[in-house]
Design an enzyme around this catalytic site. Structure first.
Site, short mmCIF file in Angstrom:
data_model
loop_
_atom_site.label_atom_id
_atom_site.label_comp_id
_atom_site.label_asym_id
_atom_site.label_seq_id
_atom_site.Cartn_x
_atom_site.Cartn_y
_atom_site.Cartn_z
N ILE A 198 1.01 -1.82 0.23
CA ILE A 198 0.17 0.04 -0.31
C ILE A 198 0.98 1.07 0.12
O ILE A 198 0.50 2.38 -0.63
CB ILE A 198 -1.18 0.46 1.12
CG1 ILE A 198 -1.70 -1.65 1.15
CG2 ILE A 198 -1.77 1.48 1.38
CD1 ILE A 198 -3.08 -1.09 2.37
N PRO A 258 1.42 -2.50 9.75
CA PRO A 258 0.47 -2.58 10.71
C PRO A 258 -0.20 -2.78 11.88
O PRO A 258 1.36 -2.03 13.05
CB PRO A 258 1.35 -4.21 9.96
CG PRO A 258 2.59 -3.96 10.00
CD PRO A 258 2.54 -2.71 9.59
N ARG A 297 -4.09 2.36 10.75
CA ARG A 297 -4.58 1.73 11.61
C ARG A 297 -4.34 2.74 12.95
O ARG A 297 -3.63 3.62 13.40
CB ARG A 297 -3.66 0.74 12.61
CG ARG A 297 -3.98 -0.91 11.85
CD ARG A 297 -5.42 -1.03 12.10
NE ARG A 297 -5.85 -2.18 11.64
CZ ARG A 297 -6.33 -2.52 10.33
NH1 ARG A 297 -6.00 -1.01 9.58
NH2 ARG A 297 -6.24 -3.56 9.67
N ASP A 318 -8.31 8.06 8.57
CA ASP A 318 -9.62 7.18 8.17
C ASP A 318 -9.66 6.59 9.44
O ASP A 318 -10.61 5.59 9.43
CB ASP A 318 -9.11 6.51 7.18
CG ASP A 318 -9.69 5.54 6.58
OD1 ASP A 318 -11.66 6.12 6.34
OD2 ASP A 318 -9.83 4.77 6.31
N GLU A 341 -13.82 2.13 16.31
CA GLU A 341 -14.21 1.90 15.76
C GLU A 341 -15.36 2.78 15.52
O GLU A 341 -16.05 2.79 16.18
CB GLU A 341 -14.58 0.43 15.20
CG GLU A 341 -13.18 -0.73 14.57
CD GLU A 341 -12.74 -0.29 13.30
OE1 GLU A 341 -13.56 0.30 11.54
OE2 GLU A 341 -11.58 0.68 12.81
N HIS A 351 -12.93 5.06 8.41
CA HIS A 351 -12.62 3.66 8.12
C HIS A 351 -12.81 3.06 6.50
O HIS A 351 -13.92 2.29 6.71
CB HIS A 351 -12.79 2.69 9.61
CG HIS A 351 -11.60 1.07 9.66
ND1 HIS A 351 -11.56 0.86 10.16
CD2 HIS A 351 -10.58 0.99 8.45
CE1 HIS A 351 -10.85 -0.19 9.77
NE2 HIS A 351 -10.13 0.78 8.81
#
Length: 318
Positions: free
Chosen positions: A156, A207, A235, A259, A264, A284
């Site tokens: 990414i 990650p 994250r 984002d 969450e 997200h």
């Protein structure tokens, strides 16, 4: 074997049936749940007797893993697997795979979108133009000629670098290992501190694990230029988000596009970043495009089929 898809994958049922057909043709049973659940007891019930479970990005707790006596394989249709209780899986000898690569383009495009919004005040302009008392135009900045710091040059990060390169940006990067592909693109590897001190735009592509949680502390973020912006579509807990909010409100960082957060959505109303200055926020959704959903479904079913045939792929935990 019994394979259970525990939650929808945001693709048409017809595609699910098509992708499941090779599994059925090999004599295996496939069960698909069309309604998602985050209830641990319900997940445990759904997992009962399954040899393979397929999930997306909803939490998969220890309770579900421990009660699935036949479970051998957790197939995660997502890039990150930090929402799966890895310790519980390890204790039972259950392998975990992911669907890395499905959202490379979608995430990279949202990074660009958030950068453009921060730089050109698109969201603010959209709100302002609708006001009867129009406050006036906002002068923005261009990406061309700016230095973009890529923290994490995995797939990414590399795709993001390519898009920024197309805008005419200069690229620097930080990663545990240097990639020739990145160097060929014109990216120069530097230390983390140098990247933070010299970048106009910092974008995070790491990650989440024990090493990266809190990786960008307030102290580290304070190294950024006052004119710089931070983009995070990786994250949330990688960054000290409360510290970031303070730096934004103090004008020590010019803006941020986020984002991901420490939780969450829905986000509590007292979460500091919600009130921070010059912060553009999305819930997200970096991975969430029509094209990415189809690609992840294909990868997930390929992972299941490979496991059933004794050649497991995309394993992230043995």
């Amino acid at each position: 074997m019994l394979i259970k898809l525990l939650e929808p994958l945001r693709v048409p049922n017809e595609l699910i049936e098509e992708l499941a057909q090779p599994i059925k043709e090999r004599g295996h049973e496939f069960v698909y749940y069309e309604e998602k659940t985050t209830d641990a007891k319900e997940l445990a019930e759904r997992s009962k007797d399954a040899d393979v479970v397929m999930i997306a990005n909803n939490p998969y707790p220890a309770e579900a893993i421990e009660q699935a006596d036949q479970l051998k394989f957790i197939n995660v249709a997502f890039t990150g697997v930090d929402h799966v209780d890895g310790e519980a899986a390890k204790e039972k000898g259950v392998k975990i795979a992911n669907a890395a690569g499905y959202s490379d383009q979608s995430v990279a495009e949202l990074v660009i979108g958030l950068t453009l919004d921060v730089y050109r005040s698109i969201s603010q302009g959209n709100a302002d133009i609708r006001k009867e008392d129009f406050p006036g135009m906002i002068q923005g900045r261009e990406i061309k000629g700016k230095t973009v710091g890529i923290i994490g040059t995995g797939n990414i990060g590399m795709q993001t670098a390519r898009l920024f390169k197309a805008f005419g940006a200069n690229l620097i990067g930080y990663n545990n290992s240097e990639k020739e592909e990145a160097k060929e693109l014109g990216l120069e590897y530097v230390s983390l501190d140098e990247l933070l001190k010299t970048s106009d735009i910092v974008t995070v592509h790491l990650p989440l694990n024990e090493e990266t949680e809190g990786f960008l502390s307030k102290e580290k973020l304070s190294l950024m230029k006052e004119s710089a912006v931070l983009i995070n579509c990786a994250r949330g807990p990688i960054i000290d988000n409360d510290g970031l909010a303070e730096l934004l409100n103090e004008g020590k960082i010019a803006g941020a596009g986020l984002d991901v957060f420490d939780m969450e959505p829905p986000i509590p109303s007292d979460y500091p970043i919600l009130q921070a200055k010059n912060a553009v926020l999305t819930p997200h959704v970096a991975y969430l495009t029509d094209e990415a959903m189809v690609e992840r479904a294909k990868i997930a079913f390929d992972n299941t089929l490979a496991f059933l045939e004794g050649n497991p792929q995309n394993i992230v935990q043995e």
